[in-house]
Motif scaffolding. Structure first.
Motif, mmCIF file in Angstrom:
data_model
loop_
_atom_site.group_PDB
_atom_site.id
_atom_site.type_symbol
_atom_site.label_atom_id
_atom_site.label_comp_id
_atom_site.label_asym_id
_atom_site.label_seq_id
_atom_site.Cartn_x
_atom_site.Cartn_y
_atom_site.Cartn_z
ATOM 1 N N SER A 298 0.764 -1.200 0.145
ATOM 2 C CA SER A 298 -0.021 0.086 -0.012
ATOM 3 C C SER A 298 0.813 1.319 0.146
ATOM 4 N N PRO A 299 0.784 2.114 -1.344
ATOM 5 C CA PRO A 299 -0.059 2.035 -2.291
ATOM 6 C C PRO A 299 0.383 0.589 -3.008
ATOM 7 N N GLY A 300 -0.731 0.143 -3.771
ATOM 8 C CA GLY A 300 -0.345 -1.247 -4.150
ATOM 9 C C GLY A 300 0.290 -1.436 -5.701
ATOM 10 N N ASN A 301 0.989 -2.191 -5.871
ATOM 11 C CA ASN A 301 1.454 -2.548 -7.011
ATOM 12 C C ASN A 301 0.741 -3.942 -7.662
ATOM 13 N N PRO A 302 -0.061 -3.853 -8.839
ATOM 14 C CA PRO A 302 0.022 -2.727 -9.675
ATOM 15 C C PRO A 302 -1.105 -1.763 -9.525
#
Length: 406
Positions: A177-181
């Motif tokens: 978090s923030p996430g990939n993708p």
């Protein structure tokens, strides 16, 4: 040989190479790659200057624990960034050679293969995911359990749907978090749910936050340590946060990051890393202090991404199902808004006809619980300068409209 190595799947970019093996891209177009999430903005001059000013560090063996100056700098940055009391630099912070190696090594530290009832221990991974999580699980003698991202929940997995007999075997949970993708950021309610599950079942949470400094709103993304303090978890039980300078400061080649959180886990992780031999160079440590202490270059970098996403996203929204993410430098788009096509076929034909590389979403996910949550999606890394990204977006729009009119 270690038999667990046989469980490792080819990396997404190896699959992409195989997908393109029999394709010749259109020579009328200059190659543009949105495939790899490698920052392309210039490295700030103050970091380069700090590196060259501390080359005497090359003559010294580094300490695994890192210098007091670096640990203090990281502690102060965390306090400023997340509005939390400073963590103890001596017991709650450890420099690492980029978050990638620490994400892998943490599993080797916390997994106890013989301790799980009714089978191998489990490591919960988001799906889609950063492939290091899966490899770390297998090579620690555990099995990954994939929690599918739900678009209806801002791509957060539905952890409540995971059965109790699964949770009883979980020893480690990776979260990005923030996430990939997807670029999605966990809310305080999301963290509350994860912390309660960790309390109930005793697993460690590894919070991968390497994209935390690239965001588009006035309010910065909520961090795991910040959420823990807000929920009264002042000693960060069973929580390890991982971050890095790579995306924040455009220095992926420095391999500089940190882990922070639960002092008992940090203590054991330090022991592991002492034997593993993964101490950071004193030269890199000195430059890292300069990077963590400065926010001007970070804001300048963020402004570039804000401008870039503001220009690129509307062009792509005309032809793809895509929106501005919470944070990060990826767009996670569905390709079948105007035409019925798979993510792999879309990527292959886009490369062949317009010489633009994107990563098929199914390569970033696994088939789990009856679906592949990356199916019919692509990941686009908007890491180049705005002009190149706009040229790529224009080509993608033209390609998709051409498909739709065929």
């Amino acid at each position: 040989m270690n038999p667990f190595l046989n469980k490792l799947q080819p990396y997404p970019f190896e699959k992409l190479k195989q997908l393109f093996a029999d394709v010749k891209p259109n020579p009328e177009f200059k190659a543009i790659s949105l495939g790899i999430g490698e920052p392309k903005h210039p490295t700030p001059a103050l970091i380069k200057q700090a590196l060259t000013a501390h080359l005497d560090g090359l003559a010294s063996y580094p300490s695994t624990m890192g210098s007091e100056a670096l640990r203090a700098s990281i502690s102060q940055w965390l306090a400023r960034r997340y509005a939390i009391p400073a963590l103890d630099p001596a017991t709650q912070i450890l420099p690492v050679n980029g978050s990638r190696e620490a994400l892998f090594a943490l599993a080797q530290t916390v997994i106890t293969p013989a301790a799980a009832p009714n089978g191998l221990p489990l490591v919960i991974c988001p799906n889609p995911f950063y492939q290091i999580y899966e490899g770390a699980a297998y090579l620690a003698g555990a099995e990954p359990y994939f929690a599918n991202a739900d678009p209806a929940r801002n791509f957060s997995p539905d952890y409540k749907s995971i059965p109790a007999d699964v949770w009883s075997r979980v020893q480690l949970l990776y979260i990005c978090s923030p996430g990939n993708p997807t670029g999605a950021v966990l809310t305080l309610e999301d963290w509350k749910e994860l912390f309660e599950l960790s309390d109930r079942y005793g697993f460690v949470i590894a919070a991968d936050e390497c994209y935390s400094e690239i965001y588009f709103k006035a309010e910065a993304p909520l961090g795991s340590l910040q959420a823990a303090r807000a929920l009264g978890r002042d000693s960060y039980p069973r929580l390890i946060t991982l971050s890095s300078l790579s995306k924040r400061s455009n220095v992926p080649g420095m391999r500089s990051g940190f882990v922070a959180g639960d002092a008992e886990i940090i203590k054991k992780f330090l022991l592991y890393r002492t034997y593993h031999g993964s101490a950071m160079s004193p030269t890199i440590q000195s430059a890292s202090v300069v990077a963590w202490d400065d926010e001007v270059h970070v804001q300048e970098n963020r402004d570039k991404y804000i401008k870039k996403f503001a220009q690129v996203t509307p062009v792509l929204q005309e032809v793809l199902d895509v929106g501005l993410p919470d944070a990060g430098f990826y767009l996670w788009a569905k390709v079948d808004k105007l035409v019925s096509i798979s993510d792999t076929e879309y990527a292959k034909r886009l490369y062949q006809e317009y010489n633009v590389t994107v990563l098929p979403g199914s390569y970033l996910a696994r088939d789990a619980h009856g679906i592949n949550p990356g199916q019919n999606r692509i990941r686009m890394a908007l890491v180049a300068e705005v002009e190149e990204c706009m040229e790529a977006a224009t080509r993608i729009a033209a390609f998709t409209k051409k498909l739709a009119s065929a």
